[in-house]
Design a protein around this motif. Structure first.
Motif, PDB file in Angstrom:
ATOM      1  N   ASN A  45     -18.968  -1.963 -10.016  1.00 10.95           N
ATOM      2  CA  ASN A  45     -19.606  -3.271  -9.853  1.00 10.95           C
ATOM      3  C   ASN A  45     -19.420  -3.862  -8.458  1.00 10.95           C
ATOM      4  O   ASN A  45     -19.946  -4.935  -8.178  1.00 10.95           O
ATOM      5  CB  ASN A  45     -19.057  -4.266 -10.880  1.00 10.95           C
ATOM      6  N   ASP A  85     -29.479  -9.485  -4.654  1.00 12.09           N
ATOM      7  CA  ASP A  85     -30.775  -9.794  -5.246  1.00 12.09           C
ATOM      8  C   ASP A  85     -31.623  -8.528  -5.349  1.00 12.09           C
ATOM      9  O   ASP A  85     -31.187  -7.429  -5.016  1.00 12.09           O
ATOM     10  CB  ASP A  85     -31.494 -10.906  -4.475  1.00 12.09           C
ATOM     11  N   SER A  91     -24.073 -14.557  -0.767  1.00  7.31           N
ATOM     12  CA  SER A  91     -25.384 -13.936  -0.660  1.00  7.31           C
ATOM     13  C   SER A  91     -25.350 -12.768   0.316  1.00  7.31           C
ATOM     14  O   SER A  91     -24.569 -12.761   1.262  1.00  7.31           O
ATOM     15  CB  SER A  91     -26.415 -14.972  -0.190  1.00  7.31           C
ATOM     16  N   ASN A 151     -20.834   1.882  -3.046  1.00  2.61           N
ATOM     17  CA  ASN A 151     -20.487   1.041  -4.190  1.00  2.61           C
ATOM     18  C   ASN A 151     -19.510   1.799  -5.069  1.00  2.61           C
ATOM     19  O   ASN A 151     -19.473   3.029  -5.094  1.00  2.61           O
ATOM     20  CB  ASN A 151     -21.715   0.568  -4.961  1.00  2.61           C
ATOM     21  N   TYR A 177     -19.770  -3.608  -4.280  1.00  3.51           N
ATOM     22  CA  TYR A 177     -20.473  -2.979  -3.166  1.00  3.51           C
ATOM     23  C   TYR A 177     -19.684  -3.321  -1.904  1.00  3.51           C
ATOM     24  O   TYR A 177     -19.323  -4.481  -1.701  1.00  3.51           O
ATOM     25  CB  TYR A 177     -21.907  -3.503  -3.072  1.00  3.51           C
ATOM     26  N   LYS A 236     -32.184  -3.144  -3.805  1.00  8.85           N
ATOM     27  CA  LYS A 236     -32.490  -1.798  -4.315  1.00  8.85           C
ATOM     28  C   LYS A 236     -33.152  -0.916  -3.260  1.00  8.85           C
ATOM     29  O   LYS A 236     -33.282   0.282  -3.445  1.00  8.85           O
ATOM     30  CB  LYS A 236     -33.359  -1.882  -5.571  1.00  8.85           C
ATOM     31  N   THR A 279     -26.343 -21.411  -5.728  1.00  6.82           N
ATOM     32  CA  THR A 279     -27.099 -21.099  -6.948  1.00  6.82           C
ATOM     33  C   THR A 279     -28.598 -21.013  -6.726  1.00  6.82           C
ATOM     34  O   THR A 279     -29.312 -20.447  -7.538  1.00  6.82           O
ATOM     35  CB  THR A 279     -26.849 -22.165  -8.026  1.00  6.82           C
ATOM     36  N   ASP A 313     -19.471  -8.499  -5.211  1.00  6.96           N
ATOM     37  CA  ASP A 313     -19.824  -8.263  -6.607  1.00  6.96           C
ATOM     38  C   ASP A 313     -21.321  -8.016  -6.741  1.00  6.96           C
ATOM     39  O   ASP A 313     -22.123  -8.676  -6.081  1.00  6.96           O
ATOM     40  CB  ASP A 313     -19.412  -9.476  -7.456  1.00  6.96           C
ATOM     41  N   GLU A 314     -21.713  -7.086  -7.606  1.00 10.40           N
ATOM     42  CA  GLU A 314     -23.126  -6.737  -7.760  1.00 10.40           C
ATOM     43  C   GLU A 314     -23.985  -7.927  -8.210  1.00 10.40           C
ATOM     44  O   GLU A 314     -25.177  -7.959  -7.946  1.00 10.40           O
ATOM     45  CB  GLU A 314     -23.299  -5.571  -8.728  1.00 10.40           C
ATOM     46  N   ASN A 315     -23.395  -8.915  -8.866  1.00  7.39           N
ATOM     47  CA  ASN A 315     -24.156 -10.077  -9.329  1.00  7.39           C
ATOM     48  C   ASN A 315     -24.667 -10.941  -8.184  1.00  7.39           C
ATOM     49  O   ASN A 315     -25.563 -11.757  -8.365  1.00  7.39           O
ATOM     50  CB  ASN A 315     -23.311 -10.927 -10.280  1.00  7.39           C
ATOM     51  N   ILE A 316     -24.098 -10.774  -6.993  1.00  6.48           N
ATOM     52  CA  ILE A 316     -24.516 -11.551  -5.825  1.00  6.48           C
ATOM     53  C   ILE A 316     -25.766 -10.948  -5.183  1.00  6.48           C
ATOM     54  O   ILE A 316     -26.533 -11.631  -4.530  1.00  6.48           O
ATOM     55  CB  ILE A 316     -23.348 -11.646  -4.817  1.00  6.48           C
TER      56      ILE A 316
END
Length: 187
Positions: free
Chosen positions: A78, A99, A122, A75, A80, A103, A46, A94-97
């Motif tokens: 959601n 940072d 990560s 991708n 990658y 981009k 986290t 998952d895209e939420n991982i």
């Protein structure tokens, strides 16, 4: 298992199912009472930082973080997908991982995938990227000032601020950790 008395900066251990990494530690021997270890640690999953004290005789399981170099492939909504260049195994993330530095990553760029017990937590993008400017206002003759910046869109869709003399089609170097323009790319 690692004993609290053997704690050092950078050590990772499992504390009640949470993967913790030691940032700072201090062995304390008060005049009265038992000795203890004061620890500042970061939850690896986290990112949260906490401080606590431990009994020097306590033991915790060592947490082994797996770091694998993998190539970003594509991708699909959601998810990658990253490919191991040796085994060609695909790993969905998952895209939420991801940072903000992701981009600046384009297909086939090599990233470092961090996982614990098989679970990816990560993705580390390369620290620097050379990318083509796909959209920006045209530079004017004589605009060589480097302290005045304008917006530019890169081939990955990321937006950065660049000097006035940068034009569409120019290849530039970016620090992915800060999103900062570093200069024209060489080659």
């Amino acid at each position: 298992m690692i004993s609290v008395s053997d704690f050092r900066n950078g050590v990772t251990f499992d504390m009640d199912g949470k993967v913790m990494q030691i940032i700072e530690f201090q062995h304390v021997k008060p005049g009265k009472g038992a000795a203890f270890v004061r620890v500042k640690m970061r939850n690896v999953i986290t990112g949260g930082v906490t401080e606590t004290t431990f009994n020097p005789n306590d033991k915790y399981p060592t947490a082994y973080i797996e770091r694998r170099k993998m190539d970003y492939s594509y991708n699909d909504g959601n998810l990658y997908y990253f490919m191991d260049p040796e085994t060609f195994e695909m790993t969905p993330v998952d895209e939420n991982i991801l940072d903000a530095s992701f981009k600046f990553v384009k297909e086939n760029d090599q990233c470092t995938i961090l996982s614990y017990k098989g679970n990816v937590f990560s993705v580390e993008a390369p620290n620097f990227a050379d990318l083509v400017v796909t959209k920006t206002e045209p530079g004017l003759a004589g605009n060589t000032a480097t302290n005045t910046l304008k917006p530019a869109t890169l081939e990955t869709g990321a937006e950065v601020r660049v000097p006035l003399f940068i034009n569409e089609g120019d290849k530039i170097s970016i620090d992915t950790r800060t999103g900062e323009y570093l200069g024209r790319a060489k080659g």
